[in-house]
Design an enzyme around this catalytic site. Structure first.
Site, PDB file in Angstrom:
ATOM      1  N   GLN A 163      -3.096  11.539   8.161  1.00 57.92           N
ATOM      2  CA  GLN A 163      -3.618  10.260   7.677  1.00 57.92           C
ATOM      3  C   GLN A 163      -5.026  10.157   8.246  1.00 57.92           C
ATOM      4  OE1 GLN A 163      -2.930   7.731   5.577  1.00 57.92           O
ATOM      5  NE2 GLN A 163      -4.870   6.857   6.268  1.00 57.92           N
ATOM      6  N   GLN A 165      -7.871   8.210   6.989  1.00 56.99           N
ATOM      7  CA  GLN A 165      -8.540   6.914   6.983  1.00 56.99           C
ATOM      8  C   GLN A 165      -8.070   6.082   8.184  1.00 56.99           C
ATOM      9  OE1 GLN A 165      -7.808   4.382   3.567  1.00 56.99           O
ATOM     10  NE2 GLN A 165      -9.761   3.328   3.769  1.00 56.99           N
ATOM     11  N   GLY A 292       1.972   2.085   3.124  1.00 54.90           N
ATOM     12  CA  GLY A 292       2.691   2.133   1.860  1.00 54.90           C
ATOM     13  C   GLY A 292       2.191   3.306   1.049  1.00 54.90           C
ATOM     14  N   GLY A 293       0.873   3.395   0.945  1.00 56.67           N
ATOM     15  CA  GLY A 293       0.281   4.486   0.181  1.00 56.67           C
ATOM     16  C   GLY A 293      -1.104   4.805   0.690  1.00 56.67           C
ATOM     17  N   MET A 294      -1.554   6.016   0.382  1.00 58.33           N
ATOM     18  CA  MET A 294      -2.915   6.426   0.736  1.00 58.33           C
ATOM     19  C   MET A 294      -3.473   7.203  -0.446  1.00 58.33           C
ATOM     20  SD  MET A 294      -5.427   6.479   2.855  1.00 58.33           S
ATOM     21  CE  MET A 294      -6.961   7.230   2.310  1.00 58.33           C
ATOM     22  N   GLU A 295      -4.676   6.789  -0.857  1.00 60.20           N
ATOM     23  CA  GLU A 295      -5.252   7.258  -2.113  1.00 60.20           C
ATOM     24  C   GLU A 295      -5.922   8.630  -2.019  1.00 60.20           C
ATOM     25  OE1 GLU A 295      -6.238   4.784  -0.132  1.00 60.20           O
ATOM     26  OE2 GLU A 295      -8.400   4.456  -0.144  1.00 60.20           O
ATOM     27  N   ASN A 296      -5.298   9.581  -1.364  1.00 62.76           N
ATOM     28  CA  ASN A 296      -5.908  10.904  -1.271  1.00 62.76           C
ATOM     29  C   ASN A 296      -6.159  11.438  -2.678  1.00 62.76           C
ATOM     30  OD1 ASN A 296      -3.703  11.220   1.455  1.00 62.76           O
ATOM     31  ND2 ASN A 296      -5.905  10.959   1.615  1.00 62.76           N
ATOM     32  N   HIS A 319      -1.972   0.508  -7.351  1.00 65.17           N
ATOM     33  CA  HIS A 319      -3.018   0.294  -6.340  1.00 65.17           C
ATOM     34  C   HIS A 319      -3.693   1.623  -5.962  1.00 65.17           C
ATOM     35  CE1 HIS A 319      -4.841  -1.719  -2.772  1.00 65.17           C
ATOM     36  NE2 HIS A 319      -4.733  -0.491  -2.257  1.00 65.17           N
ATOM     37  N   GLU A 320      -2.898   2.590  -5.595  1.00 69.11           N
ATOM     38  CA  GLU A 320      -3.494   3.869  -5.147  1.00 69.11           C
ATOM     39  C   GLU A 320      -4.221   4.555  -6.304  1.00 69.11           C
ATOM     40  OE1 GLU A 320      -3.647   3.843  -2.133  1.00 69.11           O
ATOM     41  OE2 GLU A 320      -1.935   2.578  -1.631  1.00 69.11           O
ATOM     42  N   HIS A 323      -7.667   3.158  -6.771  1.00 68.95           N
ATOM     43  CA  HIS A 323      -8.648   3.690  -5.817  1.00 68.95           C
ATOM     44  C   HIS A 323      -9.384   4.916  -6.363  1.00 68.95           C
ATOM     45  CE1 HIS A 323      -8.523   1.407  -2.130  1.00 68.95           C
ATOM     46  NE2 HIS A 323      -7.215   1.531  -1.965  1.00 68.95           N
ATOM     47  N   GLU A 342     -11.090  -2.159  -0.989  1.00 70.80           N
ATOM     48  CA  GLU A 342      -9.742  -2.719  -1.160  1.00 70.80           C
ATOM     49  C   GLU A 342      -9.692  -3.949  -2.074  1.00 70.80           C
ATOM     50  OE1 GLU A 342      -7.210  -1.080  -0.456  1.00 70.80           O
ATOM     51  OE2 GLU A 342      -7.990   0.392   0.988  1.00 70.80           O
ATOM     52  N   ASP A 400      -9.680  -0.092  12.129  1.00 74.16           N
ATOM     53  CA  ASP A 400      -8.349  -0.523  11.739  1.00 74.16           C
ATOM     54  C   ASP A 400      -8.212  -2.047  11.764  1.00 74.16           C
ATOM     55  OD1 ASP A 400      -6.065   0.945  10.998  1.00 74.16           O
ATOM     56  OD2 ASP A 400      -5.008   0.107  12.735  1.00 74.16           O
ATOM     57  N   TYR A 408      -8.386  -7.251   1.262  1.00 77.06           N
ATOM     58  CA  TYR A 408      -7.525  -7.046   0.099  1.00 77.06           C
ATOM     59  C   TYR A 408      -7.492  -8.284  -0.805  1.00 77.06           C
ATOM     60  CZ  TYR A 408      -5.651  -2.779   2.213  1.00 77.06           C
ATOM     61  OH  TYR A 408      -5.512  -1.519   2.734  1.00 77.06           O
ATOM     62  N   ARG A 581       6.735   2.239   8.506  1.00 77.91           N
ATOM     63  CA  ARG A 581       5.662   1.566   7.757  1.00 77.91           C
ATOM     64  C   ARG A 581       5.222   0.316   8.519  1.00 77.91           C
ATOM     65  NH1 ARG A 581       6.418  -0.279   1.463  1.00 77.91           N
ATOM     66  NH2 ARG A 581       4.333  -1.187   1.186  1.00 77.91           N
ATOM     67  N   LYS A 583       3.380  -2.234   7.992  1.00 76.31           N
ATOM     68  CA  LYS A 583       3.442  -3.546   7.348  1.00 76.31           C
ATOM     69  C   LYS A 583       4.810  -4.213   7.558  1.00 76.31           C
ATOM     70  CE  LYS A 583       4.330  -4.607   2.896  1.00 76.31           C
ATOM     71  NZ  LYS A 583       4.221  -4.715   1.432  1.00 76.31           N
TER      72      LYS A 583
END
Ligand code: BES
Ligand code: ZN
Length: 628
Positions: A163, A165, A292-296, A319-320, A323, A342, A400, A408, A581, A583
């Protein structure tokens, strides 16, 4: 498409090369207008979270050669960069954190290197001597077993994921770890033969026989989009440009859950222009994934907790995917500009959801977003009111800290206000042109605001209707924040009131007619002081502990903690130990602490901590007062 992009990159790097030559020229040789044009191109926002000085020497292409060692939990690698240097350049600065540097070469010759002092969050600069003619720099190194980007999963199905970011790429690749620096990359990665390697690049769909994999990313990306995953995964195609990767136990469920990804991709392209990355695939990660997700790029990383069995949590995919435009194509210049990534993405996510699933669904999501925003604005106003500005001030802080509902959801409502002020058609044209004209470039808040003034808010009337300063550099939620209305959510609220008053019995509630958003609204709005006996009534009617929807389960468990409804505590423990997670973790551990159950929190955390990613333990250690 790939061809076009490559050609464009070549043009750009050519322009970059000319530019750097021009910097060294004596003034009269460049016509004044041209010169200021060049200077403007050179302008980079200062990134307080990187030691690099790209105006002196910048990396343009990475060749990464790596071997992944699960036993030692480390990667030994060589990172070879093509660089462009200013005429009077003396050094290339790379960001590093917890890396052991073995050797450095410059244009093939052994070279000395220097590691600067270590700073909190940032790590240390790696300084390499270069000149105005240096072409290539190579660094041989090994990562630390505690590298903050990594999560290593042991056992029957070993897994490694990264990860990067916001500023964790530097813990596994020495790099100019600033979103304002883009580079293309290629990689050769060796992993144990029973595992597949995947990156934010062109990916394999089958395991290789010998554990060797080659990757190419032809589009220039910032370092925070560097990603690697290694695991025993399979691939299933779900559309012409879309597919899923997951371990064998989840592959069937994933294929079903994400079957509509191609529809989302088509809807997204119709809104804001051609998808620039050729394929959009999704990798289901172990439950320890802290997000939840990462927009790689080309390969979204996702938590398995969105597999609900009924496709009810796919807005995360929207969402991802969004991005791919907001963030990956037009990138926030620094983490102070995070809302440009975001906020735009939440807006775009809602538009994709509206296009594919209808306005009723997207308005329910907006209503939940609004409530989350109002709650978080209240909370932040108590601690650090300036953190409610869209434009952040994260110097000397962990970036962070910027990951709140402000970037967001305040960002989303700002864009929604723009849409409602100028009309949807005008706004859509504006956004489409914005993405197309800034593709593969960075964007900072001031540049965006100028662009907005020139291209959308071009009358006094429009400017005063929106009041940009109140949103961008003002506290809280401005009074012209758009209102959302969802009839379904209003009905839930009325039902909840009736239940609280005691005029509707638990088993008379329309639970089975409710979508997840409605169930979530009901559970997350139960008053904090609801008695345990009343939760027992709901539990008897709905058997919530066995829901497959993790958002619903999360809202339920948080309330169970607040009401000390102990029959749910076995499920509470399995959830906290099984899911990483952040969140979900933060509000639940917080609720335990706030209700005098800190001992229980620490007891569960002791069991769970070794399974969490550093991003989650960083937050939870602080919350629970545990030494890292
Ligand atoms: N890019 C973010 C995740 C992120 C942000 C990681 C900042 C590290 C630093 C990703 O796109 C994201 O926003 N994920 C959300 C899901 C989304 C539906 C709001 C998440 O993980 O909760
Ligand atoms: Zn996001």
């Amino acid at each position: 498409m790939a061809h076009q992009i490559t050609a464009m990159n070549m043009l750009k790097s050519l322009a970059g090369g000319l530019l750097l030559v021009a910097v060294g020229c004596s003034a009269p040789e460049v016509a004044p207008s041209k010169k200021s044009q060049l200077a403007a191109d050179m302008k980079r926002a200062t990134d307080h979270h990187s030691f690099s000085k790209p105006e002196e020497a910048v990396t343009t292409h990475l060749k990464w050669d790596a071997k992944v060692d699960f036993d030692q939990r480390q990667i030994t690698a060589t990172a070879t960069y093509q660089v462009q240097t200013a005429k009077d350049a003396e050094r290339l600065l790379l960001d590093c954190r917890d890396l052991t540097i073995h050797s450095v070469t410059v244009d093939g010759q052994d070279a000395p290197f220097e590691l600067g002092p270590v700073r909190p969050f940032l790590g240390q600069p790696l300084s390499i001597p270069v000149t105005g003619t240096t072409k290539e720099v190579s660094v041989a190194y090994t990562t630390s077993p505690d590298a903050a980007a990594f999560l290593w999963v042991e056992g029957e199905s070993p897994f490694l994921f990264t990860q990067s970011q916001a500023i964790l790429a530097r813990t596994w690749v020495p790099c100019q770890d600033s979103p304002g620096v883009r580079f293309t990359y290629e990689a050769h990665v060796e992993v144990p033969t029973e595992l597949m390697a995947l990156m934010s690049a062109v990916n394999p769909t089958e395991k290789s026989a010998d554990g060797h994999y080659d990757f190419v990313m032809e589009q220039p990306i910032p370092s925070y989009l560097l990603a690697l995953a290694v695991g025993d995964v399979e691939f299933r195609s779900v559309g012409a440009h879309t597919g899923v990767y997951a371990t064998s136990d989840l592959i069937d469920a994933s294929e079903y859950e994400f079957a509509e990804m191609e529809d989302m991709l088509v809807a997204a392209e119709e809104l804001y222009g051609k998808y620039a990355w050729e394929r959009y695939d999704l990798l289901v990660l172990p439950a320890a994934f802290p997000f939840g997700g990462m927009e790689n790029p080309r390969l979204t990383f996702a938590t398995p907790t969105i597999i609900a069995g009924d496709r009810s949590l796919v807005s995360l995919v929207a969402h991802e995917l969004a991005h791919s435009w907001s963030g990956n194509l037009v990138t926030n210049a620094t983490w102070d500009d995070f809302w440009l990534n975001e906020g735009f993405t939440v807006y775009f996510e809602q538009r994709i959801m509206e296009a594919v699933y209808g306005r009723d669904i997207s308005e329910m999501l907006s209503t939940l977003s609004y409530q989350g925003l109002v709650d978080e604005v209240d909370a932040i106003m108590d601690v650090n009111p300036n953190d409610t500005h869209l434009r952040l001030h994260l110097k000397d802080r962990d970036p962070d800290d910027g990951m709140t509902a402000i970037a967001y959801d305040k960002g989303y409502f700002f864009l929604r206000l723009l849409e409602e002020t100028v009309g949807r058609e005008t706004f859509d044209n504006f956004l489409k042109t914005y993405f197309t004209s800034h593709a593969f470039q960075v964007m900072d808040t001031d540049t965006f605001l100028d662009y907005l003034d020139d291209n959308l808010l071009n009358t006094e009337e429009l400017r005063s209707a929106v009041n940009v300063p109140a949103w961008v550099d003002g506290q809280g939620l401005p009074s012209n924040c758009p209102e959302v209305k969802s009839a379904r959510i209003e009905r839930v609220d009325a039902t909840l009131n009736a239940w609280i008053q005691g005029t509707t019995a638990s088993d008379a509630l329309p639970w089975s007619d409710w979508l997840y958003q409605e169930r979530y609204r009901f559970l997350s709005n139960l008053p904090d002081n609801t008695e345990a006996a009343r939760l027992a009534e709901l539990d008897a009617a709905w058997d919530i502990n066995s829901t497959g929807n993790n958002e619903v389960l999360f809202a339920w468990l948080e309330q169970a903690v607040r009401s000390q409804h102990t029959p749910a505590y076995d499920r509470l423990r399995t959830f906290l130990v099984g899911v990483g997670r952040r969140k979900f973790l933060t509000p639940i551990y917080k609720a335990l602490v706030e209700t005098g159950q800190a001992d229980l929190a620490r007891d569960i955390y002791k069991e769970a901590r070794p399974l969490y990613h550093s991003v989650a333990t960083g937050t939870m250690d602080e919350l629970l007062g545990v030494e890292g």
